[in-house]
Design a protein around this motif. Structure first.
Motif, short mmCIF file in Angstrom:
data_model
loop_
_atom_site.label_atom_id
_atom_site.label_comp_id
_atom_site.label_asym_id
_atom_site.label_seq_id
_atom_site.Cartn_x
_atom_site.Cartn_y
_atom_site.Cartn_z
N SER A 233 0.85 -1.19 0.00
CA SER A 233 0.00 0.00 0.00
C SER A 233 0.89 1.25 0.00
O SER A 233 2.06 1.20 0.36
N LEU A 234 0.29 2.37 -0.41
CA LEU A 234 1.03 3.63 -0.44
C LEU A 234 1.43 4.06 0.98
O LEU A 234 0.73 3.76 1.95
N SER A 235 2.55 4.78 1.06
CA SER A 235 3.00 5.34 2.33
C SER A 235 3.43 6.78 2.09
O SER A 235 3.90 7.12 1.00
N ALA A 236 3.26 7.63 3.10
CA ALA A 236 3.66 9.03 2.99
C ALA A 236 4.37 9.46 4.27
O ALA A 236 4.18 8.86 5.34
N GLN A 237 5.18 10.50 4.16
CA GLN A 237 5.93 11.02 5.31
C GLN A 237 6.21 12.51 5.09
O GLN A 237 6.47 12.96 3.98
N TRP A 238 6.13 13.26 6.18
CA TRP A 238 6.58 14.65 6.21
C TRP A 238 7.46 14.82 7.45
O TRP A 238 7.26 14.11 8.45
N GLU A 239 8.39 15.77 7.38
CA GLU A 239 9.30 15.95 8.52
C GLU A 239 9.70 17.41 8.69
O GLU A 239 10.05 18.09 7.72
N HIS A 240 9.65 17.85 9.94
CA HIS A 240 10.24 19.12 10.34
C HIS A 240 11.17 18.88 11.53
O HIS A 240 10.98 17.92 12.30
N THR A 241 12.16 19.76 11.67
CA THR A 241 12.97 19.81 12.89
C THR A 241 12.42 20.94 13.76
O THR A 241 12.20 22.05 13.28
N VAL A 242 12.20 20.63 15.03
CA VAL A 242 11.47 21.50 15.95
C VAL A 242 12.31 21.83 17.18
O VAL A 242 12.91 20.93 17.79
N LEU A 243 12.36 23.09 17.53
CA LEU A 243 12.97 23.55 18.78
C LEU A 243 11.88 23.75 19.83
O LEU A 243 10.85 24.36 19.54
N VAL A 244 12.11 23.24 21.03
CA VAL A 244 11.21 23.51 22.15
C VAL A 244 11.63 24.84 22.78
O VAL A 244 12.76 24.99 23.26
N THR A 245 10.74 25.84 22.74
CA THR A 245 11.00 27.15 23.32
C THR A 245 10.41 27.21 24.74
O THR A 245 9.80 26.26 25.21
N GLU A 246 10.58 28.34 25.40
CA GLU A 246 10.04 28.49 26.76
C GLU A 246 8.51 28.43 26.77
O GLU A 246 7.90 28.07 27.77
N THR A 247 7.89 28.81 25.65
CA THR A 247 6.42 28.88 25.61
C THR A 247 5.78 27.93 24.61
O THR A 247 4.56 27.82 24.55
N GLY A 248 6.58 27.23 23.79
CA GLY A 248 5.99 26.36 22.78
C GLY A 248 7.04 25.77 21.88
O GLY A 248 7.93 25.06 22.33
N TYR A 249 6.96 26.11 20.59
CA TYR A 249 7.89 25.52 19.63
C TYR A 249 8.29 26.54 18.57
O TYR A 249 7.61 27.54 18.35
N GLU A 250 9.39 26.23 17.89
CA GLU A 250 9.82 26.97 16.70
C GLU A 250 10.22 25.94 15.65
O GLU A 250 11.00 25.02 15.93
N ILE A 251 9.68 26.07 14.44
CA ILE A 251 10.07 25.20 13.33
C ILE A 251 11.40 25.71 12.78
O ILE A 251 11.50 26.86 12.35
N LEU A 252 12.42 24.86 12.77
CA LEU A 252 13.74 25.28 12.30
C LEU A 252 13.93 25.03 10.80
O LEU A 252 14.83 25.61 10.20
N THR A 253 13.11 24.16 10.22
CA THR A 253 13.29 23.77 8.82
C THR A 253 12.26 24.49 7.95
O THR A 253 11.37 23.87 7.36
N GLN A 254 12.38 25.81 7.89
CA GLN A 254 11.48 26.64 7.09
C GLN A 254 12.26 27.46 6.08
O GLN A 254 13.39 27.87 6.35
N SER A 255 11.62 27.69 4.94
CA SER A 255 12.21 28.49 3.87
C SER A 255 11.07 29.08 3.05
O SER A 255 9.89 28.86 3.36
N ALA A 256 11.42 29.78 1.99
CA ALA A 256 10.39 30.48 1.19
C ALA A 256 9.34 29.52 0.64
O ALA A 256 8.17 29.87 0.51
N GLY A 257 9.75 28.28 0.29
CA GLY A 257 8.83 27.34 -0.33
C GLY A 257 8.16 26.36 0.61
O GLY A 257 7.46 25.45 0.16
N THR A 258 8.36 26.52 1.91
CA THR A 258 7.76 25.59 2.86
C THR A 258 6.23 25.68 2.81
O THR A 258 5.68 26.78 2.89
N PRO A 259 5.54 24.55 2.69
CA PRO A 259 4.07 24.60 2.70
C PRO A 259 3.54 25.21 4.00
O PRO A 259 4.16 25.06 5.06
N GLU A 260 2.40 25.87 3.90
CA GLU A 260 1.83 26.52 5.07
C GLU A 260 1.25 25.49 6.03
O GLU A 260 0.90 24.38 5.64
#
Length: 265
Positions: A233-260
């Motif tokens: 069967s088909l399989s899919a995957q997405w991945e981001h690298t995430v920093l845990v901040t004092e209040t939540g998170y920050e996505i570190l793997t972002q650029s102009a073409g990153t999907p919203e």
């Protein structure tokens, strides 16, 4: 479990590495067309990393315990390949879905991210799998903040996948990342809320759910790297690298073409 909390200097270096990894995906996007081989995609990405970015492709010759060295610079997982697909000379065809997994090293720090791509006109059921998998990644990301347990992340991902009729691969997981490609902790994409390690500010890890259209079971091909769905069967995957901040998170793997971020409507 030795988990390295990152300081301000580490975090700034990780932001740079993460953005550069994401920019490789931006660069390669227009090339994902019927007829191109995954080997050609690998060469384009390799040359862009080395010549344009001055980065090192982390997968190339990567050899964790018990593995032969990985022979290419990126992973290309097509259709029923779950992860670690090795680029080859088979052309992509109209209707394929493919995951490109990029990890670069810049100034000793790793940036790790992946996206799904449609090749030409893709069927509605393949599009739905990719969409739900993207939402699963974000369901996990949205749980990230200090004090949350790792089981809360896995549970959120698993609930969303299974509610859509899909299954979660359990043998592969997200991971801590920094100067090493794979660090503690392991980030399971399934679990029970309120269980597991408590998240702390300064942690950096990947969230990278692998979601199957059929059953979750898998098998390893003879090359020692490529992992496929046992029922094809088909399989899919997405991945981001995430920093845990004092209040939540920050996505570190972002650029102009990153999907919203999805709206979950």
């Amino acid at each position: 479990m030795a988990i390295q909390l990152k300081d301000a200097q580490d975090i700034e270096k990780m932001r740079i590495a993460g953005r550069l990894a994401s920019e490789v995906l931006d660069f390669i996007t227009p090339h994902i067309q019927p007829g191109i081989t995954t080997e050609a995609i690998d060469k384009l990405c390799h040359d862009y990393m080395v010549r344009e970015q001055g980065t090192i492709p982390a997968p190339l010759n990567y050899a964790p315990d018990g593995h032969i060295p990985y022979p290419k610079s990126i992973c290309t997982s097509v259709n029923h390949v779950i992860c670690h697909g090795i680029p080859n000379d088979k052309p992509l065809k109209n209707g394929d879905i493919v995951n490109l997994d990029i990890t670069v090293i810049k100034d000793g720090y790793h940036g790790d991210t992946s996206r799904m791509f449609y090749v030409g006109e893709v069927s509605p059921h393949a599009r739905r799998l990719c969409k739900i998998t993207y939402e699963c990644m974000w369901k996990g990301i949205e749980k990230v903040k200090p004090g949350v347990k790792l089981g809360d992340i896995g549970y959120a991902i698993q609930q969303h996948a299974e509610a859509a009729g899909y299954s979660v691969v359990q043998e592969f997981c997200g991971h801590g990342i920094g100067k090493k490609f794979h660090e503690e902790p392991q980030i399971l994409h399934y679990g029970r809320p309120g269980t597991g390690l408590e998240i702390q500010a300064g942690m950096i890890f990947t969230i990278e759910p692998m979601i199957n259209q059929g059953k979750r079971h898998l098998r390893m091909l003879a090359d020692g790297w490529t992992v496929v769905t046992k029922d094809r069967s088909l399989s899919a995957q997405w991945e981001h690298t995430v920093l845990v901040t004092e209040t939540g998170y920050e996505i570190l793997t972002q650029s102009a073409g990153t999907p919203e971020k999805p709206s979950f409507k």
